[in-house]
Write a protein that holds these residues in place. Structure first.
Motif, PDB file in Angstrom:
ATOM      1  N   GLN A   1       0.817  -1.213   0.000  1.00  0.00           N
ATOM      2  CA  GLN A   1       0.000   0.000   0.000  1.00  0.00           C
ATOM      3  C   GLN A   1       0.858   1.273   0.000  1.00  0.00           C
ATOM      4  O   GLN A   1       0.327   2.367  -0.164  1.00  0.00           O
ATOM      5  CB  GLN A   1      -0.907   0.010   1.231  1.00  0.00           C
ATOM      6  CG  GLN A   1      -1.989  -1.067   1.215  1.00  0.00           C
ATOM      7  CD  GLN A   1      -1.447  -2.470   1.459  1.00  0.00           C
ATOM      8  OE1 GLN A   1      -0.458  -2.643   2.177  1.00  0.00           O
ATOM      9  NE2 GLN A   1      -2.070  -3.467   0.873  1.00  0.00           N
ATOM     10  N   ARG A  28      -8.594  -0.591   2.994  1.00  0.00           N
ATOM     11  CA  ARG A  28      -9.454  -0.632   1.810  1.00  0.00           C
ATOM     12  C   ARG A  28      -8.731  -0.047   0.599  1.00  0.00           C
ATOM     13  O   ARG A  28      -7.667   0.568   0.719  1.00  0.00           O
ATOM     14  CB  ARG A  28     -10.748   0.141   2.078  1.00  0.00           C
ATOM     15  CG  ARG A  28     -11.572  -0.442   3.218  1.00  0.00           C
ATOM     16  CD  ARG A  28     -12.723   0.473   3.587  1.00  0.00           C
ATOM     17  NE  ARG A  28     -13.689   0.576   2.502  1.00  0.00           N
ATOM     18  CZ  ARG A  28     -14.753  -0.202   2.360  1.00  0.00           C
ATOM     19  NH1 ARG A  28     -14.986  -1.160   3.256  1.00  0.00           N
ATOM     20  NH2 ARG A  28     -15.589  -0.042   1.366  1.00  0.00           N
ATOM     21  N   ARG A  29      -9.316  -0.223  -0.564  1.00  0.00           N
ATOM     22  CA  ARG A  29      -8.684   0.210  -1.803  1.00  0.00           C
ATOM     23  C   ARG A  29      -8.450   1.722  -1.855  1.00  0.00           C
ATOM     24  O   ARG A  29      -7.500   2.197  -2.482  1.00  0.00           O
ATOM     25  CB  ARG A  29      -9.516  -0.238  -3.007  1.00  0.00           C
ATOM     26  CG  ARG A  29      -8.819  -0.036  -4.360  1.00  0.00           C
ATOM     27  CD  ARG A  29      -9.620  -0.652  -5.479  1.00  0.00           C
ATOM     28  NE  ARG A  29      -9.681  -2.098  -5.346  1.00  0.00           N
ATOM     29  CZ  ARG A  29      -8.725  -2.928  -5.730  1.00  0.00           C
ATOM     30  NH1 ARG A  29      -7.606  -2.451  -6.239  1.00  0.00           N
ATOM     31  NH2 ARG A  29      -8.875  -4.241  -5.584  1.00  0.00           N
ATOM     32  N   ASP A  30      -9.278   2.486  -1.165  1.00  0.00           N
ATOM     33  CA  ASP A  30      -9.087   3.942  -1.153  1.00  0.00           C
ATOM     34  C   ASP A  30      -8.082   4.391  -0.083  1.00  0.00           C
ATOM     35  O   ASP A  30      -7.878   5.583   0.126  1.00  0.00           O
ATOM     36  CB  ASP A  30     -10.414   4.665  -0.969  1.00  0.00           C
ATOM     37  CG  ASP A  30     -11.082   4.349   0.377  1.00  0.00           C
ATOM     38  OD1 ASP A  30     -10.517   3.572   1.174  1.00  0.00           O
ATOM     39  OD2 ASP A  30     -12.183   4.887   0.630  1.00  0.00           O
ATOM     40  N   GLY A  89      -8.780   7.880   4.399  1.00  0.00           N
ATOM     41  CA  GLY A  89      -8.261   7.418   3.115  1.00  0.00           C
ATOM     42  C   GLY A  89      -7.404   8.432   2.400  1.00  0.00           C
ATOM     43  O   GLY A  89      -7.323   9.612   2.773  1.00  0.00           O
ATOM     44  N   ARG A 142      -4.681   8.696  -4.673  1.00  0.00           N
ATOM     45  CA  ARG A 142      -4.343   7.416  -5.298  1.00  0.00           C
ATOM     46  C   ARG A 142      -5.079   6.265  -4.618  1.00  0.00           C
ATOM     47  O   ARG A 142      -5.529   6.386  -3.477  1.00  0.00           O
ATOM     48  CB  ARG A 142      -2.842   7.152  -5.271  1.00  0.00           C
ATOM     49  CG  ARG A 142      -2.225   6.937  -3.905  1.00  0.00           C
ATOM     50  CD  ARG A 142      -0.717   6.731  -4.002  1.00  0.00           C
ATOM     51  NE  ARG A 142      -0.098   6.535  -2.701  1.00  0.00           N
ATOM     52  CZ  ARG A 142       0.078   5.360  -2.130  1.00  0.00           C
ATOM     53  NH1 ARG A 142      -0.323   4.258  -2.748  1.00  0.00           N
ATOM     54  NH2 ARG A 142       0.662   5.256  -0.951  1.00  0.00           N
ATOM     55  N   LYS A 143      -5.195   5.165  -5.354  1.00  0.00           N
ATOM     56  CA  LYS A 143      -5.764   3.934  -4.837  1.00  0.00           C
ATOM     57  C   LYS A 143      -4.635   2.996  -4.416  1.00  0.00           C
ATOM     58  O   LYS A 143      -3.494   3.149  -4.844  1.00  0.00           O
ATOM     59  CB  LYS A 143      -6.642   3.251  -5.891  1.00  0.00           C
ATOM     60  CG  LYS A 143      -7.799   4.106  -6.389  1.00  0.00           C
ATOM     61  CD  LYS A 143      -8.805   4.375  -5.280  1.00  0.00           C
ATOM     62  CE  LYS A 143     -10.009   5.166  -5.812  1.00  0.00           C
ATOM     63  NZ  LYS A 143     -10.978   5.472  -4.739  1.00  0.00           N
TER      64      LYS A 143
END
Length: 499
Positions: free
Chosen positions: A366, A426-428, A449, A453-454
């Motif tokens: 991440q 999470r993706r966010d 978040g 970017r993701k």
């Protein structure tokens, strides 16, 4: 990010104030002590950036400091748990399946300090290690772990606990380490534990890392005391903490005055590769590696070293000790190259409560980091910029720079956060983060978040022992009988043919 001469001068002035030697805290003998204060109730309103406070859980009903220390996570089936260490209050086992409603399910009654934790699975068991920094003392010997394992008040080392049933933790064995276990680190194989005693110069002992074979957790065996090089400076030369790379081929030993890079491809026989001695780091607390992919597809290997300035003594100012970044890619592993130092954007008078970097966790995929900063609360960093940053040993950043950017934080008036980590992202980039606080106890926060970017999602790994399905259990007797039935059938068929 300080780019002009004036900003660099200001940052350099801050750095100069950070490396003054202060009296060492008692934390390297029996766990750090709380330096902040609290009221009758913990604060529920603080100040934050892209973070919100969610919940607080107290370890006892005294209304006093809660003595929270390390924190780790384990997922068992559909349940997720936080394992929160304490100074003499036992291991707190907390159900965080619903993060907004954390629920204590058990306390492993082991009144030792400082309660550093590692978690792993061996066969059909889920195990945790729980450390005694300094001696067990009378209260430790009289608690559950002391009675189960027949510990004496003068004992020091690490307890192994079976947490397969989180609501009913069971003592397994004790690893005696006369110099104590400030931290204990599991080799990725799951077969060995490396001990960090973090003793000061005053111990008069030869600095070493004690290695244990824990393949049989009921009867762990000492492998060796691996001797460390003596490097004068700071508080001592002993290991404070150890981090392995994901393969287990490298160990990064944060040893107060130095960071050591070890070849641990044979975990029973480490070999020294290189040593980092940085005069701008007062107390090397943690040295964590990670890889980041450059835009051209190649990989860069980096090391982040934290400075627990003055051993977490009470502070007169912030931001205290910071994060020092080294490039260890390829041949640079033999002679690591410094890219710069990063500090929280809080240059201010602190008035006695500890302000310095402490326990961090890097989330490699991440490109994110979480870290506790004692009285300056909990922090979230975006470290994606380290993929391409070209720096030098004199580069300094406050909040944003050297490829690192603070993207979230939360601070209470009574914050004294020891550790801050998450088990799910999470993706966010949003997540629920969990702090273990010397004053406040167990805190839950939500980071909202990343804005630009993701990320690849982070999911907790289920370490529950493998269980047969109900159907498989029902068919198990048939699996035993089937070969016999086949043989009997063949015999009967042959008899009929012969008859």
């Amino acid at each position: 990010m300080p780019t002009n001469a004036l900003a660099r001068l200001a940052a350099a002035s801050v750095l100069a104030s950070l490396v003054l030697v202060a009296p060492p805290a008692s934390g390297h003998g029996d766990g750090d002590v709380a330096t902040n204060t609290r009221g009758i109730e913990v604060e529920t309103q603080g100040q934050g950036k892209r973070m919100e406070f969610v919940a607080n859980l107290q370890y006892d009903e005294t209304g006093g400091v809660q003595n929270g220390s390390d924190i780790e996570f384990v997922r068992l089936g559909r349940k997720e748990y936080a394992l929160a260490g304490t100074l003499r209050k036992g291991m707190q086992i907390i159900d965080i399946t619903k993060p907004r409603n954390p629920r204590k399910v058990a306390v492993y009654d082991c009144a030792i300090s400082q309660g550093d934790i590692q978690v792993w699975r061996t066969g059909g068991r889920v195990l945790a290690s729980y450390t005694a920094d300094g001696t067990v003392r009378a209260e430790g010997a009289q608690s559950q772990c002391g009675r189960d394992l027949q510990l004496e008040p003068s004992d020091a080392g690490t307890v192994l606990v079976d947490i397969t049933s989180p609501s009913n933790p069971q003592s397994l064995s004790f690893l005696p380490v006369p110099q104590g276990s400030h931290n204990m680190t599991l080799h990725p194989s799951g077969d060995y534990l490396y001990n960090s005693n973090s003793d000061l110069y005053t111990s008069g002992k030869v600095p070493n890392v004690t290695i244990y074979d824990v393949r049989n957790p009921l009867d762990p065996k000492k492998v060796v005391d691996y001797e460390l090089p003596f490097t004068p400076g700071s508080l001592g030369t002993e290991s404070h903490d150890i981090t392995f790379d994901s393969s287990g081929d490298r160990a990064y030993v944060a040893a107060l005055s130095q960071t050591l890079v070890l070849d641990t491809s044979d975990p029973r026989r480490p070999e020294l590769i290189s040593k980092i001695v940085d005069p701008t780091i007062n107390v090397v607390h943690q040295s964590d590696p990670f890889r980041v992919q450059r835009p051209n597809g190649t990989w860069r290997e980096l090391l982040i070293i934290t400075d627990e300035r003055a051993g977490a003594a009470a502070s007169a100012e912030c931001p205290g000790g910071g994060l020092h970044v080294y490039d260890i890619t390829g041949k640079k592993e033999q002679s690591p190259e410094k890219l710069g130092a990063w500090f929280i954007p809080a240059a201010q008078v602190q008035a006695g409560a500890t302000c310095t970097s402490h326990v961090l966790r890097i989330y490699e995929r991440q490109k994110m980091m979480t870290i506790a900063w004692y009285a300056q609360g909990v922090r979230v960093l975006d470290i994606a910029g380290l993929a391409t940053y070209q720096g030098s040993a004199t580069d300094i950043a406050l909040g944003d720079g050297i490829g690192m950017k603070e993207v979230g934080n939360y601070v209470f008036a009574d914050s004294d956060a020891w550790s801050f980590k998450t088990n799910k992202i999470r993706r966010d980039g949003s997540f629920f983060g969990y702090a273990n606080d010397l004053v406040r106890g167990f805190d839950v926060f939500r980071f909202k978040g990343l804005q630009d970017r993701k990320v690849a999602p982070l999911k907790p790994k289920d370490v529950a022992p493998r269980k047969q399905s109900q159907q498989a259990r029902a068919l198990a007797p048939l699996a035993v009988l089937l070969p016999a039935i086949v043989v009997v059938g063949l015999i009967r068929r042959r008899l009929r043919q012969d008859g």
